[in-house]
Scaffold this active site. Structure first.
Site, mmCIF file in Angstrom:
data_model
loop_
_atom_site.group_PDB
_atom_site.id
_atom_site.type_symbol
_atom_site.label_atom_id
_atom_site.label_comp_id
_atom_site.label_asym_id
_atom_site.label_seq_id
_atom_site.Cartn_x
_atom_site.Cartn_y
_atom_site.Cartn_z
ATOM 1 C CB VAL A 1 -7.891 9.525 -9.219
ATOM 2 C CG1 VAL A 1 -6.813 8.990 -10.142
ATOM 3 C CG2 VAL A 1 -7.512 9.370 -7.752
ATOM 4 C CG ASN B 1 -0.980 2.175 -7.588
ATOM 5 O OD1 ASN B 1 -0.669 1.358 -6.727
ATOM 6 N ND2 ASN B 1 -0.326 3.316 -7.751
ATOM 7 C CB SER C 1 -4.886 -2.032 2.038
ATOM 8 O OG SER C 1 -4.064 -2.154 3.171
ATOM 9 C CE1 TYR D 1 -4.274 3.695 2.320
ATOM 10 C CE2 TYR D 1 -4.537 1.602 3.458
ATOM 11 C CZ TYR D 1 -3.981 2.352 2.435
ATOM 12 O OH TYR D 1 -3.126 1.741 1.536
ATOM 13 C CB ALA D 2 -9.923 0.808 7.641
ATOM 14 C CB ALA D 3 -13.817 3.946 5.682
ATOM 15 C CE LYS E 1 -6.125 1.575 -0.282
ATOM 16 N NZ LYS E 1 -5.859 1.676 -1.729
ATOM 17 C CB ILE F 1 4.422 -2.558 -0.284
ATOM 18 C CG1 ILE F 1 3.223 -3.532 -0.319
ATOM 19 C CG2 ILE F 1 5.348 -2.770 -1.482
ATOM 20 C CD1 ILE F 1 3.563 -4.994 -0.239
#
Ligand code: CAA
Length: 247
Positions: free
Chosen positions: A63, A89, A141, A154-156, A158, A187
């Protein structure tokens, strides 16, 4: 059937939450697009979806590469003539403490988890606008809402996905396109298999429902938001995390 004859692209649908969502959509009558980077898993995903009586197509797509996304969208349009649902996703992690995170780790997660969402949404928007209808669902998330130790990149990404969700809801609502996000907690998927056991135990304890989530928990949320039952919902961020977000 809640998605009868709807054409749905689910990115990262070769495993984990994406695969579960694609199969759930297939069982609800959707024509599904299975995509990811593992050719074997794409093939088996297409076969599984067909085993539920659904029509299914497979594409090898990273992607973060716009040309590959455009090729998939063109392929779906030529096969089925429309695109009703996009579930963004696909995502990865490359965890490290701020001090140790490399530029490669930062760029990889931003390119796939943030720019990849932009690439896919922009690629389907013309089609959805012409139709005067469509649903774009993004995956953020609990980490995008509250941050997490070891996940600067990842935080940036999301957090950014939440911003894009709200922006697109405002831009595209008048064109009949709804845009929402789901914010999963921890999950049980191949992604969380890499997380140290003690962190997972901690997350389980912190969540009022005292368990990790299952891919089905997230697929159910995507199904609801994709269906006409959610026809007055746009710009929302639905936490599906056992209450972990409450802190
Ligand atoms: N909360 C609180 N403390 C944490 C923590 C957390 N989530 N993660 C790590 N720490 C602590 C450690 O316990 C450790 O503390 P001490 O020094 O007191 O022992 C300290 O931070 C440093 O940790 P490490 O010794 O593990 O440092 P490292 O450099 O070897 O590894 C790391 C760092 C790669 C980030 C590793 O700690 C790790 O993998 N942490 C888990 C990260 C995580 O939660 N990822 C989620 C992935 S799943 C996902 O992203 C899906 C989703 O949407 C939720």
């Amino acid at each position: 059937m809640r998605l009868k004859d709807k054409v749905a692209i689910i990115t990262g649908s070769t495993k984990g939450i994406g695969r579960e969502t694609a199969m759930r959509f297939a069982k609800e009558g959707a024509k599904v697009v299975i995509c990811g980077t593992n050719e074997e898993a794409i093939k088996s995903g297409v076969e599984e979806a067909k085993s539920y009586g659904a029509e299914a197509l497979g594409f090898k797509v990273d992607v973060s590469k716009r040309a590959q996304v455009d090729e998939m969208v063109a392929g779906v349009k030529s096969a089925w003539g429309r695109i009703d649902i996009l579930v963004n996703n696909a995502g990865v992690t490359a965890d490290a403490m701020l001090k140790k995170m490399t530029e490669e780790q930062f760029d990889k997660v931003i390119n796939i988890n943030l720019k990849g969402v932009f690439n896919c949404a922009q690629a389907v928007t013309d089609t959805m606008m012409e139709q005067g209808s469509g649903v774009i669902l993004n995956t953020t998330s609990v980490v995008g809402l509250y941050g997490n130790v070891g996940q600067t990149n990842y935080a940036a990404a999301k957090w950014g996905v939440i911003g894009m969700t709200k922006t697109w809801a405002k831009e595209l609502g008048r064109k009949g396109i709804r845009v929402n996000a789901v914010a999963p907690g921890f999950i049980m998927t191949p992604m969380t298999e890499a997380v140290p056991e003690k962190i997972l135990d901690m997350m389980k304890e912190k969540a009022p429902l005292q368990r990790l989530g299952k891919p089905e928990d997230i697929a159910s949320a995507f199904l609801f938001l994709a269906s006409d039952e959610a026809s007055f919902i746009t710009g929302a961020v639905l936490s599906v995390d056992g209450g972990l977000v409450l802190g």
